[in-house]
Structure formats: structure tokens, C-alpha cells
Design a protein around this motif. Structure first.
Motif, short mmCIF file in Angstrom:
data_model
loop_
_atom_site.label_atom_id
_atom_site.label_comp_id
_atom_site.label_asym_id
_atom_site.label_seq_id
_atom_site.Cartn_x
_atom_site.Cartn_y
_atom_site.Cartn_z
N GLU A 121 -32.69 -3.34 -72.15
CA GLU A 121 -34.07 -2.67 -72.32
C GLU A 121 -34.70 -2.20 -71.11
N ARG A 122 -34.33 -2.72 -69.95
CA ARG A 122 -35.20 -2.34 -68.55
C ARG A 122 -34.10 -1.56 -67.79
N ALA A 123 -32.78 -1.04 -68.36
CA ALA A 123 -31.76 -0.42 -67.47
C ALA A 123 -32.69 0.75 -66.78
N GLU A 124 -33.44 1.55 -67.59
CA GLU A 124 -34.10 2.61 -67.09
C GLU A 124 -34.90 2.59 -65.71
N GLU A 125 -35.62 1.42 -66.03
CA GLU A 125 -36.58 0.99 -64.76
C GLU A 125 -35.73 0.61 -63.63
N ILE A 126 -34.67 0.07 -63.63
CA ILE A 126 -33.87 -0.25 -62.60
C ILE A 126 -33.20 0.88 -62.02
N ILE A 127 -33.07 1.94 -62.69
CA ILE A 127 -32.26 3.06 -62.06
C ILE A 127 -33.60 4.00 -61.50
N GLU A 128 -34.68 3.99 -62.16
CA GLU A 128 -35.73 4.63 -61.50
C GLU A 128 -36.27 3.95 -60.12
N ALA A 129 -36.13 2.62 -60.02
CA ALA A 129 -36.63 1.99 -58.88
C ALA A 129 -35.76 2.31 -57.35
N GLY A 130 -34.47 2.53 -58.07
CA GLY A 130 -33.68 3.27 -56.90
C GLY A 130 -32.74 1.69 -56.51
N VAL A 131 -32.46 0.86 -57.29
CA VAL A 131 -31.57 -0.05 -56.97
C VAL A 131 -30.20 0.07 -56.97
N ASP A 132 -29.45 0.03 -55.60
CA ASP A 132 -28.08 0.50 -55.38
C ASP A 132 -27.08 -0.36 -55.84
N SER A 133 -27.31 -1.73 -56.08
CA SER A 133 -26.42 -2.95 -56.43
C SER A 133 -26.81 -3.95 -57.43
N LEU A 134 -26.39 -4.03 -58.42
CA LEU A 134 -26.90 -4.99 -59.45
C LEU A 134 -25.75 -6.02 -59.86
N THR A 135 -26.28 -7.27 -59.60
CA THR A 135 -25.53 -8.58 -59.94
C THR A 135 -26.13 -9.10 -61.38
N VAL A 136 -25.09 -9.25 -62.06
CA VAL A 136 -25.22 -9.75 -63.65
C VAL A 136 -24.48 -11.22 -63.46
N THR A 137 -25.22 -12.18 -63.83
CA THR A 137 -24.50 -13.31 -63.87
C THR A 137 -23.94 -13.59 -65.33
N VAL A 138 -22.72 -13.57 -65.64
CA VAL A 138 -22.06 -13.67 -67.08
C VAL A 138 -21.13 -14.88 -67.06
N ASN A 139 -21.59 -15.83 -67.81
CA ASN A 139 -20.88 -17.22 -67.59
C ASN A 139 -19.91 -17.17 -68.71
N GLY A 140 -19.89 -16.33 -69.80
CA GLY A 140 -19.02 -16.46 -70.84
C GLY A 140 -19.14 -15.31 -71.83
N VAL A 141 -18.12 -14.58 -72.19
CA VAL A 141 -18.21 -13.53 -73.34
C VAL A 141 -18.02 -13.97 -74.71
N ASP A 142 -17.80 -15.47 -74.68
CA ASP A 142 -17.61 -15.96 -75.98
C ASP A 142 -18.85 -16.74 -76.45
N PRO A 143 -19.58 -16.65 -77.44
CA PRO A 143 -20.92 -17.60 -77.52
C PRO A 143 -20.70 -18.76 -77.68
N GLU A 144 -19.54 -19.23 -78.13
CA GLU A 144 -19.53 -20.74 -78.32
C GLU A 144 -19.28 -21.39 -76.88
N ILE A 145 -18.59 -20.78 -75.95
CA ILE A 145 -18.50 -21.18 -74.60
C ILE A 145 -19.79 -21.07 -73.94
N GLU A 146 -20.36 -19.78 -73.88
CA GLU A 146 -21.76 -19.53 -73.25
C GLU A 146 -22.85 -20.75 -73.56
N ALA A 147 -22.68 -21.29 -75.02
CA ALA A 147 -23.85 -21.99 -75.66
C ALA A 147 -23.57 -23.52 -74.78
#
Ligand code: SF4
Ligand code: SF4
Length: 284
Positions: A121-147
Motif C-alpha cells: 500500500e505504500r509502494a507509490e510513496e517509496i517510488i516517489e521518494a526516489g528510493v534506489d534499493s529496497l530490502t524486504v525481510t521475508v522469512n517464510g512464504v508458507d504461513p505455517e512456517i512464518e507463524a
């Protein structure tokens, strides 16, 4: 659409660009967080060398003063990043700071880290602020593991726990990565490697984030603390195996030093935090 990955490989020390002669600063302007990772232990102190630790939290205007001082002390700094100590999208301070940096130092590379709960939901703001590199911490793509790695999320004023929380988080992370990558911003994904929980899940994560447009992947070995204090940290062979699994799908980043949220200087070189924040020398 500008693709930033090549620029980062040339000018960003963490991406391999001129590693010995370029530096970075982390500006600790984001105090709060909207999720609760079971390994998180945010601290204000002068001595721990790890993410989530800072000597102080700055306002965006204070961050600009610190940045000016840092560039005078260490003109080799090419990168201004914001990595906490909390989440950069849980408050508006990080985006406000990036807008100020864009105006005053247009040549600096702007890097941002987030847990991704609000990324879509905030992607457009990030793009507009001129961010060059974004790091997202993703520790699981299975909700059972992420939980097993996250206690709860606070999302639009409501608390969600367990698998329900994990499913919302993962959906928003992946949708957000897709939007940011489509705008030509380099997306790096971090995963905290907890062998007993997500050790067998790394290939799935790498495949899923690559499909959404992430370009590079970084494994952060667990520091056993907080609720995960009894989990084993990965040994070198487990990190190498996880990198090999991820490497089947995506470029793997190998030079991360897991810096403090207020690190400043050359990677692996002198940290100017003692001069900027009057940090106590360790052991004194
Ligand atoms: Fe801590 Fe970062 Fe997780 Fe928030 S996203 S709980 S600051 S580790
Ligand atoms: Fe670079 Fe990793 Fe330090 Fe961030 S935490 S500045 S990616 S070495």
C-alpha cells in the motif's frame, strides 16, 4: 523505467561496487514496528554490532545534520540507508528523510529496509521518494512456517496473530515486491536463517521472491535471542547449503556485515559513530 541494479553494483559497497573506497550511513529515524518477530531484540546502546541497535533515534531533520557531518568526516559515503531500528513504513519518518536527502544530496544512493507489511500500500510513496534499493525481510512464504517466526502483526489498527497474521504479511510482502521491482527499483530480500524452522524452506522463498522481481537474496544467520534464544544459530555449512539452495533461483549476496541501525563509514572500516554520536568506545 530506470533499472538501478547495475548502478548499485558499481557504486554501492554492499553490492560489490568499489567496496574498499565507498561507504554508507544508516540513519536511525524509524523507532516503531508493526510486527513482532520472535528473534527481535531492539536496543539503544553503543556497543552491539547488529541490526536493531542504535545509539539514538533521530528525527528527519536531525538525520540531515548527522548526514552532513558524516559526509564531511567520510566523503567516501555514497549510500544513505534507513534500516530501523524499527520498521521504516510503520511511521512516516523514513520517507520524509528520503525526500529531504533527494533534495539536498541527489547523487547519494538511497536504500531502505522494511518488513514489508505495508509495502504494497505504500509502494507509490517509496517510488516517489526516489528510493534506489529496497530490502524486504521475508522469512517464510508458507504461513505455517512464518507463524513460528513472528508473534503478531498490527495491521490497520487491528492485531492479528499466528497463521492469519503470517498470511497477511506474506501476501503484502510479495505484492509489494512486485510493485517496487516493476518500477525499476532493485529489490533485495533478506531471510533470517533459523535452521530448525525455515532451514528447509529457503529454496521456496528464493523462488517466490524471484518470481515477483527481486534481484538479490541475502541470508542473515539467526542471533539466538528473545523467544528464539534456544534455537540453534546456523553453522557455516548450513549457511552455505542455504545459499546454494537460494542460488538455484536468484543471485546471492555474500558481503552483508549485519550493520547497526546507525552504522557510518566504510564497510569493515572505521565507524564514525563515536565522533557523530559520541558513542563510548567498547570496553571503556
Ligand atoms: Fe524487530 Fe525488524 Fe521484526 Fe520489527 S521487523 S519486529 S524491528 S526484527
Ligand atoms: Fe550493507 Fe548489509 Fe551493512 Fe546494509 S547491513 S549496509 S547491506 S553490509
Amino acid at each position: 523505467m530506470a533499472d538501478t541494479y547495475q548502478k548499485l553494483q558499481s557504486f554501492h559497497p554492499c553490492f560489490g561496487g568499489n567496496r574498499n573506497n565507498t561507504g554508507r550511513i544508516h540513519l536511525p529515524v524509524s523507532p516503531g514496528c508493526n510486527i513482532s518477530c520472535k528473534f527481535c531484540d531492539r536496543k539503544i546502546n553503543d556497543h552491539e554490532e547488529r541490526p536493531g541497535v542504535t545509539s539514538q533515534v533521530l528525527t528527519p531533520l536531525e538525520a540531515m545534520e548527522v548526514l552532513e557531518k558524516a559526509l564531511t568526516l567520510c566523503p567516501e559515503i555514497t549510500v544513505a540507508g534507513i534500516a530501523g531500528p524499527g520498521d521504516t513504513l510503520a511511521t512516516d519518518y523514513a520517507l520524509e528523510t528520503f525526500r529531504l536527502i533527494r533534495e539536498k544530496y541527489p547523487r547519494l544512493i538511497k536504500c531502505m529496509s522494511t518488513n514489508g507489511l505495508l509495502l504494497s500500500e505504500r509502494a507509490e510513496e517509496i517510488i516517489e521518494a526516489g528510493v534506489d534499493s529496497l530490502t524486504v525481510t521475508v522469512n517464510g512464504v508458507d504461513p505455517e512456517i512464518e507463524a513460528k517466526l513472528n508473534r503478531l502483526i498490527v495491521y490497520h489498527g487491528k492485531v492479528y496473530i499466528g497463521v492469519e497474521a503470517a498470511a497477511i504479511l506474506i501476501e503484502n510482502q510479495l505484492k509489494g515486491i512486485e510493485k517496487i521491482a516493476a518500477a525499476g527499483i532493485t529489490v533485495k530480500v533478506n531471510t533470517v536463517l533459523v535452521p530448525g524452522i525455515n532451514g528447509e524452506h529457503i529454496e521456496d522463498i528464493a523462488r517466490a521472491v524471484k518470481e515477483r522481481g527481486a534481484q538479490i537474496y541475502n541470508l542473515i544467520p539467526l542471533i539466538p535471542q528473545s523467544d528464539l534464544r534456544n534455537e540453534q544459530a546456523p553453522v557455516c555449512s548450513q549457511i552455505e547449503e542455504a545459499r546454494a539452495q537460494a542460488g538455484k533461483h536468484i543471485d546471492v549476496f555474500r558481503h552483508c556485515q549485519h550493520c547497526r541501525a546507525d552504522a557510518v563509514g566504510l564497510l569493515g572500516g572505521k565507524d564514525y559513530g563515536d565522533l557523530i554520536y559520541q558513542r563510548r568506545i567498547v570496553g571503556s
